[in-house]
Motif scaffolding. Structure first.
Motif, PDB file in Angstrom:
ATOM      1  N   GLU A 242      44.117  40.615  45.035  1.00 46.71           N
ATOM      2  CA  GLU A 242      44.817  40.369  43.776  1.00 46.71           C
ATOM      3  C   GLU A 242      46.331  40.342  43.955  1.00 46.71           C
TER       4      GLU A 242
ATOM      5  N   THR B 239      35.382  36.941  43.041  1.00 47.89           N
ATOM      6  CA  THR B 239      36.184  38.011  42.456  1.00 47.89           C
ATOM      7  C   THR B 239      37.148  38.527  43.510  1.00 47.89           C
ATOM      8  N   LYS B 240      38.432  38.571  43.170  1.00 49.01           N
ATOM      9  CA  LYS B 240      39.413  39.063  44.136  1.00 49.01           C
ATOM     10  C   LYS B 240      39.298  40.574  44.316  1.00 49.01           C
ATOM     11  N   THR B 241      39.617  41.039  45.512  1.00 52.81           N
ATOM     12  CA  THR B 241      39.615  42.466  45.802  1.00 52.81           C
ATOM     13  C   THR B 241      40.792  43.140  45.114  1.00 52.81           C
ATOM     14  N   GLN B 242      40.532  44.248  44.445  1.00 51.80           N
ATOM     15  CA  GLN B 242      41.627  44.988  43.828  1.00 51.80           C
ATOM     16  C   GLN B 242      42.412  45.690  44.940  1.00 51.80           C
TER      17      GLN B 242
ATOM     18  N   ASN C 212      46.714  39.245  36.754  1.00 58.03           N
ATOM     19  CA  ASN C 212      46.480  37.999  36.020  1.00 58.03           C
ATOM     20  C   ASN C 212      47.658  37.608  35.138  1.00 58.03           C
TER      21      ASN C 212
END
Length: 393
Positions: A287, A210-213, A361
């Motif tokens: 992200e 999961t990418k870091t926000q 995204n």
């Protein structure tokens, strides 16, 4: 080991920034030299930041290539005067190296600008050689955006570069906007090609589950990257309750300011100068990627970190005016958003992303066509297509 040639060489590559310190253009030019050395006598003139002869031997690189490494006296974070003196020193080193190896064809880039390409032009004129002039930036205009050059010196440097452009066998640059400036300013009739710079290799990068926000920034934190504005906006955003993270890597004159920001906020990390693979991993972890640039300079240069952001799978936040080549590139390739370079707009956009009103995204779609133009093989193939090398029997 490198080979020491005798007699007149076929080809010389001149670029102050070289492998292993500069993993994109430096690596690409080393690969070019290695590839051509099987058919031609190739010499490379560069500045030595990392005991390059030892590194070449350790990593079994540069076979059959002759190297002329000059001592490096400055870096991207050095003062303007020291960098100017270093450019003069490197110009003299280049001219001496060319006299020693007397290549028939020379590849030279704008690193450092104006003086070194002009020295190559003089060599080519006196020794009936050809040269390829690769303009990564258009100078002295690009430098003048940061710090106003003395008008007399500006006119002299511009005249020198105009002569160099007009006498070049081939010109290469990286955006259509820069190509238009080159044509308009020099009135050259030489062939002029637009070739994208390659991206750093992502072979060793592991995409996170999961990418870091938040946002990454990898590259030179210099005078053209709007770093003071970016820092002020991040401070305000975090002080107003923002929760996203920011990751920085790289050097430059504003690196100490970024380091201080990281010490002041838990949401900010500064990794300093890192390897190419570490920078690629940082970009991949977040992200979004930050791409701040002064508007005027986009007529004369294009941020080198942009290609790496494409491969990282990060959405791009370009911080510049809408009427720039950077904005066109970002929107035209659906890579992200363009934010006006003012503090209010930046802070507002940070909060929009945090609230989910802007989704990374939406901009991380099929990038295969763009990636194909940004890989090393394509870049090297284009250079070899353009170069007027005589085919040996």
């Amino acid at each position: 080991m490198t080979t020491v040639h005798t007699g007149r060489r076929d080809f010389a590559i001149i670029n102050r920034s070289f492998w292993p310190i500069y993993p994109v253009i430096g690596e690409a030019l080393l690969r070019l030299a290695e590839d051509l050395s099987s058919d031609y006598q190739v010499s490379v003139v560069m500045q030595d930041h990392a005991a390059i002869r030892d590194r070449l031997k350790e990593e079994n690189r540069g076979k059959n290539v002759e190297f002329f490494p000059a001592k490096a006296w400055s870096s991207s974070s050095s003062g303007v005067l020291l960098r100017a003196l270093d450019a003069v020193y490197f110009m003299l080193w280049v001219f001496w190296s060319l006299l020693k190896c007397r290549p028939r064809l020379v590849y030279v880039s704008t690193d450092p600008p104006v003086l070194v390409p002009f020295a190559v032009m003089l060599y080519a004129m006196f020794f009936r050689a050809q040269y390829i002039y690769h303009l990564q930036d258009v100078h002295p205009e690009a430098a003048n955006v940061v710090m106003k050059v003395n008008p007399v010196l500006f006119r002299l440097l511009r005249w020198m570069d105009k002569v160099t452009m007009r006498r070049a066998t081939v010109l290469i640059t990286i955006t259509q906007e820069m190509a238009e400036e080159i044509r308009k300013r020099s009135e050259t009739t030489s062939p002029l090609y637009v070739v994208d710079n390659p991206a750093v290799s992502f072979d060793d990068v592991q995409p996170p589950p999961t990418k870091t926000q938040g946002f990454s920034f990898c590259g030179n934190a210099g005078r053209l990257q709007r770093i003071p504005l970016l820092i002020a906006a991040i401070r305000r955003y975090l002080d107003e309750g923002g929760s996203m993270s920011f990751g920085f890597a790289g050097g430059g004159v504003h690196a100490p300011d970024i380091e201080q920001l990281a010490k002041s906020y838990e949401n900010v990390e500064y990794l300093g100068l890192v390897s190419a693979s570490e920078a690629a991993q940082l970009n991949c972890d977040y992200e979004w990627a930050l791409l701040p640039i002064e508007d005027e300079v986009t007529r004369y240069a294009f941020p080198s970190k942009s290609s790496s952001y494409v491969f990282a799978g990060a959405a791009v936040m370009a911080i510049c005016g809408e009427q720039t080549s950077v904005a066109d590139w970002t929107i035209g390739n659906n890579l992200g958003v363009v934010v006006s370079p003012d503090q209010d707009s930046l802070v507002e956009t940070f909060f929009k992303i945090e609230r989910g009103e802007l989704d990374a995204n939406d901009h991380v779609v099929d990038r295969s066509a763009l990636k194909a133009r940004l890989n090393f093989d394509y870049f090297l193939g284009r250079l070899k297509e353009i170069m007027p090398l005589q085919v040996k029997p």
